[in-house]
Design a protein around this motif. Sequence first.
Motif, short mmCIF file in Angstrom:
data_model
loop_
_atom_site.label_atom_id
_atom_site.label_comp_id
_atom_site.label_asym_id
_atom_site.label_seq_id
_atom_site.Cartn_x
_atom_site.Cartn_y
_atom_site.Cartn_z
N GLU A 55 0.82 -1.20 0.00
CA GLU A 55 0.00 0.00 0.00
C GLU A 55 0.86 1.26 0.00
O GLU A 55 0.54 2.25 -0.66
CB GLU A 55 -0.92 0.00 1.23
CG GLU A 55 -1.83 1.21 1.35
CD GLU A 55 -2.89 1.28 0.27
OE1 GLU A 55 -3.36 2.41 -0.04
OE2 GLU A 55 -3.25 0.22 -0.28
N SER A 56 1.98 1.21 0.70
CA SER A 56 2.83 2.39 0.83
C SER A 56 3.67 2.67 -0.41
O SER A 56 3.88 3.83 -0.78
CB SER A 56 3.77 2.24 2.03
OG SER A 56 3.04 2.16 3.24
N PHE A 57 4.15 1.61 -1.07
CA PHE A 57 5.19 1.81 -2.09
C PHE A 57 4.83 1.30 -3.48
O PHE A 57 5.57 1.58 -4.43
CB PHE A 57 6.48 1.13 -1.63
CG PHE A 57 6.98 1.62 -0.32
CD1 PHE A 57 7.42 2.93 -0.17
CD2 PHE A 57 7.01 0.80 0.80
CE1 PHE A 57 7.88 3.40 1.05
CE2 PHE A 57 7.46 1.26 2.02
CZ PHE A 57 7.90 2.57 2.15
N TYR A 58 3.75 0.57 -3.62
CA TYR A 58 3.41 -0.06 -4.89
C TYR A 58 2.14 0.52 -5.49
O TYR A 58 1.26 1.01 -4.78
CB TYR A 58 3.24 -1.56 -4.71
CG TYR A 58 4.54 -2.33 -4.70
CD1 TYR A 58 4.92 -3.13 -5.77
CD2 TYR A 58 5.40 -2.26 -3.60
CE1 TYR A 58 6.12 -3.83 -5.76
CE2 TYR A 58 6.59 -2.96 -3.57
CZ TYR A 58 6.95 -3.74 -4.66
OH TYR A 58 8.14 -4.43 -4.65
N SER A 59 2.06 0.40 -6.81
CA SER A 59 0.84 0.70 -7.56
C SER A 59 0.42 -0.56 -8.30
O SER A 59 1.22 -1.48 -8.50
CB SER A 59 1.08 1.83 -8.58
OG SER A 59 1.52 3.01 -7.95
N THR A 60 -0.83 -0.60 -8.71
CA THR A 60 -1.29 -1.68 -9.59
C THR A 60 -1.24 -1.20 -11.03
O THR A 60 -1.12 0.01 -11.30
CB THR A 60 -2.73 -2.09 -9.25
OG1 THR A 60 -3.61 -0.98 -9.48
CG2 THR A 60 -2.84 -2.54 -7.79
N PHE A 61 -1.34 -2.13 -11.96
CA PHE A 61 -1.28 -1.77 -13.36
C PHE A 61 -2.38 -0.77 -13.73
O PHE A 61 -2.13 0.20 -14.46
CB PHE A 61 -1.39 -3.03 -14.22
CG PHE A 61 -1.56 -2.73 -15.68
CD1 PHE A 61 -0.57 -2.07 -16.40
CD2 PHE A 61 -2.72 -3.09 -16.35
CE1 PHE A 61 -0.73 -1.78 -17.74
CE2 PHE A 61 -2.89 -2.80 -17.69
CZ PHE A 61 -1.89 -2.15 -18.39
N ASP A 62 -3.59 -0.99 -13.24
CA ASP A 62 -4.68 -0.09 -13.60
C ASP A 62 -4.40 1.34 -13.17
O ASP A 62 -4.87 2.29 -13.81
CB ASP A 62 -5.99 -0.57 -12.96
CG ASP A 62 -6.58 -1.78 -13.67
OD1 ASP A 62 -6.23 -2.00 -14.86
OD2 ASP A 62 -7.37 -2.52 -13.05
N GLU A 63 -3.62 1.51 -12.12
CA GLU A 63 -3.31 2.85 -11.63
C GLU A 63 -2.29 3.58 -12.49
O GLU A 63 -2.15 4.80 -12.39
CB GLU A 63 -2.81 2.77 -10.19
CG GLU A 63 -3.90 2.35 -9.20
CD GLU A 63 -3.36 2.08 -7.81
OE1 GLU A 63 -4.12 2.28 -6.83
OE2 GLU A 63 -2.20 1.65 -7.68
N VAL A 64 -1.57 2.85 -13.35
CA VAL A 64 -0.55 3.49 -14.20
C VAL A 64 -0.79 3.24 -15.68
O VAL A 64 0.02 3.64 -16.52
CB VAL A 64 0.87 3.00 -13.83
CG1 VAL A 64 1.16 3.26 -12.36
CG2 VAL A 64 1.06 1.53 -14.17
N ALA A 65 -1.89 2.59 -16.03
CA ALA A 65 -2.10 2.17 -17.41
C ALA A 65 -2.16 3.32 -18.40
O ALA A 65 -1.91 3.12 -19.60
CB ALA A 65 -3.38 1.34 -17.50
N ASP A 66 -2.47 4.52 -17.94
CA ASP A 66 -2.54 5.67 -18.85
C ASP A 66 -1.21 6.42 -18.93
O ASP A 66 -1.11 7.44 -19.61
CB ASP A 66 -3.64 6.63 -18.42
CG ASP A 66 -3.42 7.20 -17.01
OD1 ASP A 66 -2.59 6.64 -16.26
OD2 ASP A 66 -4.08 8.20 -16.68
N ARG A 67 -0.18 5.90 -18.26
CA ARG A 67 1.12 6.56 -18.27
C ARG A 67 2.07 5.90 -19.27
O ARG A 67 1.85 4.77 -19.69
CB ARG A 67 1.75 6.51 -16.87
CG ARG A 67 0.97 7.30 -15.82
CD ARG A 67 1.54 7.08 -14.43
NE ARG A 67 2.96 7.43 -14.34
CZ ARG A 67 3.71 7.23 -13.26
NH1 ARG A 67 3.18 6.69 -12.18
NH2 ARG A 67 4.98 7.56 -13.26
#
Length: 304
Positions: free
Chosen positions: A86-98
């Motif tokens: 939760e502190s250091f990671y993102s999921t793919f959906d959270e960065v898919a537009d980058r």
Amino acid sequence: MPVTMPYDLPARAILEAENIFVMSDERAGHQDIRPLRIAILNLMPLKVTTETQLLRLLSNTPLQIEITLLHTATHTSRTTSAAHLESFYSTFDEVADRHFDGLIITGAPIEKLEFEDVDYWPEMTRILDWTRTNVQSTLHVCWGAQAGLFHHYGVGKHEVPQKISGVFEHRLTGSTSHVLTGFDDVFLAPHSRHTDVYAADIEATGQVDVLATSDEAGVYLAATADGRQVFVTGHPEYDADTLAREFRRDTDQGVAVPVPAHYFPGDDPAAEPRNRWRGHGHLLYANWLNYCVYQETPFDPSRG
């Protein structure tokens, strides 16, 4: 130049103790530099260990790097705390537009499973498809290499009678790829896997070149001519004691595995192993960052 990472990421303190130059994201924001945006899809169970190993290799270049750590949303880690993710990671959906300059896809201890039987395989295929348009160069490691070769090019993996584990000699195949710049004709690298990919199957794609192989461990390094897809079947990021810890874990669990080859002094599991592959591990990552990422990526990654 440093790797930019959150101030309280556990890997930070370890790397600083090794005199490796790291920088907080706050300080980096005051520099008039466009850092390389590198994402790491960390599929390994011991995520903090893998973070540290990869960040150590990424730090050894003159380039400033901004790291984004990713984990799969469709698989729940049993060995890394939810608080850390939760502190250091993102999921793919959270960065898919980058858009990212580079992506590293790690290995995973699931080689004996068919790809389609992996619980996060549908998510994995989405990520692999996304790399074609949103990532300048992807570095696939171990199972990540097998997954990429299978999904992009139809190259299958084959279970081996005995686990490929140890530190093996490798030879260059004669390719002129920039990924190999500065490599010795013969160099060492660790492997730890239960499956293999065949050089003939890779070459048959007509799109991926085999760059380095081992008589004992098979294909080690392959890449497309444009450097957008790089595949490493071994583990140049491993610490000196990683294979030893894996061996003792397996034997403690009653799993019959061979003593890692050419690893323990005198082939004695009680002896302390030494890291004999560190230099080429750093060189491989530096070459990837320079030739496949930095030299090719646009200043505005969204225009890549």
